[in-house]
Design a protein around this motif. Structure first.
Motif, PDB file in Angstrom:
ATOM      1  N   LEU A 102     -11.410  32.834  -9.347  1.00 44.46           N
ATOM      2  CA  LEU A 102     -12.316  33.893  -9.793  1.00 44.46           C
ATOM      3  C   LEU A 102     -11.530  35.094 -10.330  1.00 44.46           C
ATOM      4  CD1 LEU A 102     -15.143  35.120 -10.061  1.00 44.46           C
ATOM      5  CD2 LEU A 102     -14.944  35.912  -7.681  1.00 44.46           C
ATOM      6  N   ALA A 103     -10.446  35.446  -9.680  1.00 42.10           N
ATOM      7  CA  ALA A 103      -9.624  36.586 -10.123  1.00 42.10           C
ATOM      8  C   ALA A 103      -8.988  36.284 -11.473  1.00 42.10           C
ATOM      9  CB  ALA A 103      -8.552  36.893  -9.075  1.00 42.10           C
ATOM     10  N   ASP A 104      -8.490  35.066 -11.620  1.00 42.85           N
ATOM     11  CA  ASP A 104      -7.881  34.697 -12.896  1.00 42.85           C
ATOM     12  C   ASP A 104      -8.919  34.738 -14.011  1.00 42.85           C
ATOM     13  OD1 ASP A 104      -5.486  34.334 -11.625  1.00 42.85           O
ATOM     14  OD2 ASP A 104      -5.699  32.129 -11.417  1.00 42.85           O
ATOM     15  N   ASN A 105     -10.122  34.220 -13.701  1.00 45.25           N
ATOM     16  CA  ASN A 105     -11.183  34.231 -14.717  1.00 45.25           C
ATOM     17  C   ASN A 105     -11.601  35.661 -15.064  1.00 45.25           C
ATOM     18  OD1 ASN A 105     -11.210  31.457 -14.866  1.00 45.25           O
ATOM     19  ND2 ASN A 105     -12.898  31.223 -13.389  1.00 45.25           N
ATOM     20  N   ASN A 106     -11.631  36.538 -14.082  1.00 42.46           N
ATOM     21  CA  ASN A 106     -11.984  37.947 -14.363  1.00 42.46           C
ATOM     22  C   ASN A 106     -10.933  38.602 -15.254  1.00 42.46           C
ATOM     23  OD1 ASN A 106     -14.359  37.829 -12.918  1.00 42.46           O
ATOM     24  ND2 ASN A 106     -13.499  38.698 -11.033  1.00 42.46           N
ATOM     25  N   ASP A 107      -9.689  38.309 -14.979  1.00 43.50           N
ATOM     26  CA  ASP A 107      -8.616  38.870 -15.829  1.00 43.50           C
ATOM     27  C   ASP A 107      -8.773  38.387 -17.262  1.00 43.50           C
ATOM     28  OD1 ASP A 107      -7.565  40.191 -13.679  1.00 43.50           O
ATOM     29  OD2 ASP A 107      -6.001  38.682 -13.248  1.00 43.50           O
ATOM     30  N   TYR A 108      -9.109  37.142 -17.433  1.00 45.18           N
ATOM     31  CA  TYR A 108      -9.283  36.586 -18.776  1.00 45.18           C
ATOM     32  C   TYR A 108     -10.452  37.257 -19.486  1.00 45.18           C
ATOM     33  CZ  TYR A 108     -10.252  33.231 -22.481  1.00 45.18           C
ATOM     34  OH  TYR A 108     -10.501  32.669 -23.700  1.00 45.18           O
ATOM     35  N   VAL A 109     -11.593  37.405 -18.750  1.00 45.08           N
ATOM     36  CA  VAL A 109     -12.769  38.061 -19.361  1.00 45.08           C
ATOM     37  C   VAL A 109     -12.426  39.497 -19.769  1.00 45.08           C
ATOM     38  CG1 VAL A 109     -15.079  38.943 -18.899  1.00 45.08           C
ATOM     39  CG2 VAL A 109     -14.468  36.603 -18.217  1.00 45.08           C
ATOM     40  N   GLU A 126     -21.895  41.688 -17.399  1.00 43.80           N
ATOM     41  CA  GLU A 126     -22.715  40.499 -17.184  1.00 43.80           C
ATOM     42  C   GLU A 126     -21.847  39.254 -17.030  1.00 43.80           C
ATOM     43  OE1 GLU A 126     -25.409  40.280 -20.425  1.00 43.80           O
ATOM     44  OE2 GLU A 126     -26.604  42.012 -19.755  1.00 43.80           O
ATOM     45  N   ALA A 127     -20.788  39.178 -17.832  1.00 42.70           N
ATOM     46  CA  ALA A 127     -19.894  38.019 -17.754  1.00 42.70           C
ATOM     47  C   ALA A 127     -19.178  37.962 -16.399  1.00 42.70           C
ATOM     48  CB  ALA A 127     -18.881  38.064 -18.891  1.00 42.70           C
ATOM     49  N   LEU A 128     -18.699  39.158 -15.969  1.00 42.04           N
ATOM     50  CA  LEU A 128     -18.026  39.200 -14.656  1.00 42.04           C
ATOM     51  C   LEU A 128     -18.997  38.840 -13.510  1.00 42.04           C
ATOM     52  CD1 LEU A 128     -15.830  42.432 -15.065  1.00 42.04           C
ATOM     53  CD2 LEU A 128     -15.064  40.042 -15.083  1.00 42.04           C
ATOM     54  N   GLN A 129     -20.236  39.338 -13.621  1.00 43.64           N
ATOM     55  CA  GLN A 129     -21.222  39.060 -12.569  1.00 43.64           C
ATOM     56  C   GLN A 129     -21.554  37.569 -12.510  1.00 43.64           C
ATOM     57  OE1 GLN A 129     -22.481  41.341 -10.309  1.00 43.64           O
ATOM     58  NE2 GLN A 129     -23.230  39.418  -9.301  1.00 43.64           N
ATOM     59  N   LYS A 130     -21.630  36.984 -13.706  1.00 50.38           N
ATOM     60  CA  LYS A 130     -21.937  35.553 -13.748  1.00 50.38           C
ATOM     61  C   LYS A 130     -20.832  34.740 -13.087  1.00 50.38           C
ATOM     62  CE  LYS A 130     -23.304  31.862 -16.908  1.00 50.38           C
ATOM     63  NZ  LYS A 130     -23.602  31.506 -18.315  1.00 50.38           N
ATOM     64  N   GLN A 131     -19.571  35.129 -13.392  1.00 45.77           N
ATOM     65  CA  GLN A 131     -18.450  34.416 -12.766  1.00 45.77           C
ATOM     66  C   GLN A 131     -18.449  34.616 -11.253  1.00 45.77           C
ATOM     67  OE1 GLN A 131     -14.962  33.806 -15.987  1.00 45.77           O
ATOM     68  NE2 GLN A 131     -14.814  35.638 -14.770  1.00 45.77           N
ATOM     69  N   SER A 132     -18.816  35.823 -10.797  1.00 43.81           N
ATOM     70  CA  SER A 132     -18.863  36.099  -9.355  1.00 43.81           C
ATOM     71  C   SER A 132     -19.967  35.279  -8.682  1.00 43.81           C
ATOM     72  CB  SER A 132     -19.102  37.594  -9.116  1.00 43.81           C
ATOM     73  OG  SER A 132     -19.199  37.870  -7.731  1.00 43.81           O
ATOM     74  N   ASP A 133     -21.116  35.202  -9.379  1.00 40.78           N
ATOM     75  CA  ASP A 133     -22.207  34.406  -8.832  1.00 40.78           C
ATOM     76  C   ASP A 133     -21.828  32.923  -8.745  1.00 40.78           C
ATOM     77  OD1 ASP A 133     -23.704  36.682  -8.614  1.00 40.78           O
ATOM     78  OD2 ASP A 133     -24.858  36.335 -10.464  1.00 40.78           O
ATOM     79  N   ASN A 134     -21.149  32.433  -9.804  1.00 40.42           N
ATOM     80  CA  ASN A 134     -20.719  31.033  -9.795  1.00 40.42           C
ATOM     81  C   ASN A 134     -19.742  30.754  -8.655  1.00 40.42           C
ATOM     82  OD1 ASN A 134     -22.312  30.423 -12.006  1.00 40.42           O
ATOM     83  ND2 ASN A 134     -20.657  30.734 -13.501  1.00 40.42           N
ATOM     84  N   ALA A 135     -18.835  31.720  -8.414  1.00 41.88           N
ATOM     85  CA  ALA A 135     -17.859  31.552  -7.336  1.00 41.88           C
ATOM     86  C   ALA A 135     -18.560  31.551  -5.977  1.00 41.88           C
ATOM     87  CB  ALA A 135     -16.814  32.657  -7.389  1.00 41.88           C
TER      88      ALA A 135
END
Length: 373
Positions: A102-109, A126-135
């Motif tokens: 999740l941290a790596d994906n947030n850095d990429y976003v 919204e993109a970060l929230q979606k990734q957090s929800d998925n995690a």
């Protein structure tokens, strides 16, 4: 030995003579003593107990039933995740990888939105929230799979343990049954041995009777009747010598109280019947030497008496031997009329009789009988 009042016999030869006369007397004394002495109890071991293997198996099963792990599993202790530290570590490792991803994906976003000048835009949020929800969903599914799967597996272990303990208890009970059967077999063997001992005296008696027959002198007996009911028919059918007497233990009715026939002495006063059928007291005037003869157990409506086949009983039709007495013939008893029920054959035994003054009648086990002449 003579007949009763209604029968007389003459024996031309003494049954036992010489050295055999003394031997027969010794045998009589020995048999009488043995008859009063209980059989010696068997002192040896009658059956084996449980083997060491059986005992160890029972002890091992007992310990296994009390094993802590088995008890804890049945009680559901391991259904609590906190009871399994390896389970928590496994989940924590998996969750750490999800958070790292999740941290790596947030850095990429963030990098992508920053390059486009949209770092502060709502789209990035919204993109970060979606990734957090998925995690979060991933970690929830992972927790369900890890903890739920462990719970299901442990529940299955619990049910298996319950079944296992049931099987162990069944085996344990079966071993207890084996022990019970072993103990019962020992009791059965003891009882069988006791029964065998009860037959020792009877077997010895049979062998002695055979020996007595071998050393007995040939004898010739003649029988005459003086008008009463003859015992000749009884003797011819039963095959017994004309010996009128009774087995030991027969009770003789006396004013001073009943006495066993083997204990009767000359001079004893006994109840009798006179010529009018009235009960009177007479005196014992002679004793018959004890002998050995076949025994018949005469069962009546007022009890039984063991006597020889030719023993005369006093009935309303005169003196009759047991072979001549039917069930509808009334026998005179000390307390009234008695009737025959049945007659059983017993092994030979020592017999006794005596002579009474007056009519020669006395009461044996309550029945009017004729004594020895």
């Amino acid at each position: 030995m003579g007949g009763g009042k209604k029968q007389k016999q003459t024996t031309t030869t003494t049954p036992y003579s010489g050295e055999y006369a003394s031997w027969v007397n010794d045998v009589k004394n020995q048999l009488w003593q043995k008859n009063k002495t209980p059989a010696e109890a068997y002192s040896g071991q009658l059956s084996v107990g449980m083997s060491d293997t059986q005992k160890n198996a029972m002890s091992g099963f007992g310990n296994l039933l009390n094993t802590g792990a088995l008890t804890d599993t049945i009680n559901g202790k391991f259904l609590d995740p906190n009871s399994n530290p390896y389970l928590s570590q496994y989940y924590d490792q998996a969750a750490s990888k999800v958070r790292s991803t999740l941290a790596d994906n947030n850095d990429y976003v963030n990098s992508q939105f920053n390059q486009r000048g949209l770092y502060n835009s709502s789209a990035r949020q919204e993109a970060l929230q979606k990734q957090s929800d998925n995690a979060a969903d991933t970690m929830a599914d992972m927790a369900t799979n890890i903890y739920g799967g462990a719970y299901t597996a442990e529940r299955q272990n619990q049910m298996n343990a319950i079944g296992q303990k049931g099987g162990l208890l069944s085996n344990y009970f079966g071993m207890g049954t084996t022990e019970q059967n072993t103990n019962q077999a020992a009791l059965d063997a003891q009882y069988k041995e006791w029964l065998r001992q009860q037959g020792v005296d009877e077997n010895d008696m049979d062998r002695v009777m055979q020996l007595l027959g071998l050393v007995k002198n040939p004898s010739q007996t003649t029988t005459s009747s003086d008008g009463g009911s003859s015992a000749a028919g009884a003797v011819g059918s039963i095959g017994s010598a004309l010996i009128t007497c009774f087995a030991a233990g027969t009770k003789i009715s006396m004013p001073a109280g009943d006495k066993n026939i083997e204990d009767i002495q000359v001079g004893d006063k006994v109840y009798s019947l006179n010529d009018k059928g009235e009960k009177v007291v007479e005196e014992v005037i002679n004793l018959m030497p004890p002998g050995v003869a076949s025994i018949y157990d005469v069962v009546t409506t007022k009890g039984n008496v063991r006597c020889t086949a030719s023993q005369p009983f006093v009935t309303v039709k005169g003196s009759l031997c047991i072979e001549d007495i039917s069930k509808n013939i009334d026998i005179i008893g000390i307390d009234g009329i008695v009737n025959l029920i049945d007659v059983f054959v017993w092994p030979p035994d020592i017999v006794y009789d005596f002579t009474v003054s007056g009519t020669g009648i006395f009461f044996a086990n309550g029945l009017a009988v004729e004594g020895w002449e």
